[in-house]
Motif scaffolding. Structure first.
Motif, PDB file in Angstrom:
ATOM      1  N   THR A  27       0.831  -1.200   0.000  1.00 49.42           N
ATOM      2  CA  THR A  27       0.000   0.000   0.000  1.00 49.42           C
ATOM      3  C   THR A  27       0.868   1.252   0.000  1.00 49.42           C
ATOM      4  OG1 THR A  27      -1.809  -1.156   1.095  1.00 49.42           O
ATOM      5  CG2 THR A  27      -1.793   1.250   1.272  1.00 49.42           C
ATOM      6  N   ALA A  28       1.934   1.260   0.796  1.00 47.68           N
ATOM      7  CA  ALA A  28       2.853   2.403   0.815  1.00 47.68           C
ATOM      8  C   ALA A  28       3.522   2.581  -0.541  1.00 47.68           C
ATOM      9  CB  ALA A  28       3.900   2.215   1.912  1.00 47.68           C
ATOM     10  N   LEU A  29       3.849   1.471  -1.198  1.00 43.07           N
ATOM     11  CA  LEU A  29       4.533   1.548  -2.490  1.00 43.07           C
ATOM     12  C   LEU A  29       3.606   2.008  -3.616  1.00 43.07           C
ATOM     13  CD1 LEU A  29       6.794  -1.615  -2.234  1.00 43.07           C
ATOM     14  CD2 LEU A  29       7.491   0.791  -2.080  1.00 43.07           C
ATOM     15  N   GLU A  30       2.311   1.988  -3.382  1.00 44.03           N
ATOM     16  CA  GLU A  30       1.378   2.519  -4.381  1.00 44.03           C
ATOM     17  C   GLU A  30       1.523   4.033  -4.528  1.00 44.03           C
ATOM     18  OE1 GLU A  30      -2.389   1.016  -3.021  1.00 44.03           O
ATOM     19  OE2 GLU A  30      -2.098  -0.899  -4.055  1.00 44.03           O
ATOM     20  N   ASN A  31       2.261   4.665  -3.615  1.00 43.16           N
ATOM     21  CA  ASN A  31       2.533   6.102  -3.706  1.00 43.16           C
ATOM     22  C   ASN A  31       3.789   6.404  -4.513  1.00 43.16           C
ATOM     23  OD1 ASN A  31       0.325   6.964  -2.066  1.00 43.16           O
ATOM     24  ND2 ASN A  31       1.438   6.181  -0.301  1.00 43.16           N
ATOM     25  N   VAL A  32       4.485   5.365  -4.953  1.00 42.28           N
ATOM     26  CA  VAL A  32       5.693   5.537  -5.774  1.00 42.28           C
ATOM     27  C   VAL A  32       5.249   5.538  -7.234  1.00 42.28           C
ATOM     28  CG1 VAL A  32       7.935   4.583  -6.424  1.00 42.28           C
ATOM     29  CG2 VAL A  32       7.147   4.420  -4.045  1.00 42.28           C
ATOM     30  N   ILE A  33       5.393   6.677  -7.877  1.00 41.73           N
ATOM     31  CA  ILE A  33       4.885   6.866  -9.235  1.00 41.73           C
ATOM     32  C   ILE A  33       6.038   6.820 -10.236  1.00 41.73           C
ATOM     33  CG2 ILE A  33       3.574   8.407 -10.752  1.00 41.73           C
ATOM     34  CD1 ILE A  33       1.975   7.300  -8.329  1.00 41.73           C
ATOM     35  N   ASP A  34       5.891   6.000 -11.266  1.00 41.13           N
ATOM     36  CA  ASP A  34       6.870   5.992 -12.344  1.00 41.13           C
ATOM     37  C   ASP A  34       6.794   7.358 -13.024  1.00 41.13           C
ATOM     38  OD1 ASP A  34       7.502   5.745 -15.329  1.00 41.13           O
ATOM     39  OD2 ASP A  34       8.325   3.864 -14.549  1.00 41.13           O
ATOM     40  N   PRO A  35       7.901   8.120 -13.010  1.00 44.78           N
ATOM     41  CA  PRO A  35       7.851   9.495 -13.536  1.00 44.78           C
ATOM     42  C   PRO A  35       7.535   9.593 -15.023  1.00 44.78           C
ATOM     43  CG  PRO A  35       9.961   9.056 -12.441  1.00 44.78           C
ATOM     44  CD  PRO A  35       9.201   7.773 -12.477  1.00 44.78           C
ATOM     45  N   GLU A  36       7.847   8.581 -15.787  1.00 48.02           N
ATOM     46  CA  GLU A  36       7.584   8.645 -17.232  1.00 48.02           C
ATOM     47  C   GLU A  36       6.148   8.276 -17.567  1.00 48.02           C
ATOM     48  OE1 GLU A  36      11.573   7.813 -19.662  1.00 48.02           O
ATOM     49  OE2 GLU A  36      10.796   6.037 -18.627  1.00 48.02           O
ATOM     50  N   LEU A  37       5.599   7.290 -16.852  1.00 48.25           N
ATOM     51  CA  LEU A  37       4.271   6.790 -17.203  1.00 48.25           C
ATOM     52  C   LEU A  37       3.158   7.346 -16.327  1.00 48.25           C
ATOM     53  CD1 LEU A  37       5.234   3.077 -17.925  1.00 48.25           C
ATOM     54  CD2 LEU A  37       4.850   4.918 -19.565  1.00 48.25           C
ATOM     55  N   GLY A  38       3.499   7.875 -15.149  1.00 51.90           N
ATOM     56  CA  GLY A  38       2.493   8.467 -14.278  1.00 51.90           C
ATOM     57  C   GLY A  38       1.614   7.469 -13.558  1.00 51.90           C
ATOM     58  N   VAL A  39       2.070   6.221 -13.442  1.00 50.23           N
ATOM     59  CA  VAL A  39       1.326   5.154 -12.778  1.00 50.23           C
ATOM     60  C   VAL A  39       2.223   4.584 -11.689  1.00 50.23           C
ATOM     61  CG1 VAL A  39       0.207   2.899 -13.108  1.00 50.23           C
ATOM     62  CG2 VAL A  39       0.033   4.660 -14.875  1.00 50.23           C
ATOM     63  N   ASN A  40       1.620   4.127 -10.592  1.00 46.31           N
ATOM     64  CA  ASN A  40       2.431   3.624  -9.489  1.00 46.31           C
ATOM     65  C   ASN A  40       3.098   2.292  -9.842  1.00 46.31           C
ATOM     66  OD1 ASN A  40       0.992   1.226  -8.135  1.00 46.31           O
ATOM     67  ND2 ASN A  40      -0.655   2.731  -8.288  1.00 46.31           N
ATOM     68  N   ILE A  41       4.207   2.014  -9.151  1.00 41.30           N
ATOM     69  CA  ILE A  41       5.032   0.845  -9.474  1.00 41.30           C
ATOM     70  C   ILE A  41       4.342  -0.482  -9.185  1.00 41.30           C
ATOM     71  CG2 ILE A  41       7.190   2.115  -9.217  1.00 41.30           C
ATOM     72  CD1 ILE A  41       7.537   0.703  -6.470  1.00 41.30           C
ATOM     73  N   VAL A  42       3.394  -0.483  -8.257  1.00 40.20           N
ATOM     74  CA  VAL A  42       2.666  -1.723  -7.960  1.00 40.20           C
ATOM     75  C   VAL A  42       1.749  -2.060  -9.121  1.00 40.20           C
ATOM     76  CG1 VAL A  42       1.029  -2.843  -6.393  1.00 40.20           C
ATOM     77  CG2 VAL A  42       2.849  -1.388  -5.461  1.00 40.20           C
TER      78      VAL A  42
END
Length: 120
Positions: A27-42
């Motif tokens: 859940t915490a990692l859902e706040n990590v956003i891929d800067p190129e695609l704009g979607v979270n890493i999970v």
């Protein structure tokens, strides 16, 4: 070295020594956003696994959309910002096999990408 894997540790069970559960980490990692695609890493499927190791540290098995991705440091910094307050010790284990592919994107990730204008 033996380790406690996701298969032997329930995702909802607390981690060792009061560490967060694997579900809380995800859940915490859902706040990590891929800067190129704009979607979270999970939801992008970049998170391959979470493993609490014998020393109680958390290993994140992760990949990138491409091995040549120039934003690895940016993603690691975001991981640090989101896990630093809930986990004592963790590290990213970058893996390249199996290679990432768009089939790893969750349905939520696909919806997020469509909302951003991607045809997926």
């Amino acid at each position: 070295m033996s380790e406690t894997t996701e298969e032997t540790l329930s995702a909802e069970a607390p981690g060792p020594n009061g560490q967060p559960s694997l579900t809380e980490v995800k859940t915490a990692l859902e706040n990590v956003i891929d800067p190129e695609l704009g979607v979270n890493i999970v939801d992008l499927g970049l998170l391959y696994g979470l493993v609490y190791q014998d020393d109680n540290s958390l290993r994140l098995d992760m990949t990138l959309t491409t091995a040549a991705c120039p934003l690895q440091d940016v993603i690691e910094e975001q991981v640090s910002q989101n896990l630093g307050t809930i986990i004592d010790e963790w590290h990213v284990n970058w893996v390249w096999m199996p290679p990432w592919g768009p089939e790893r994107i969750t349905e939520d990730g696909r919806d997020q990408m469509r909302a951003l204008g991607f045809n997926i």
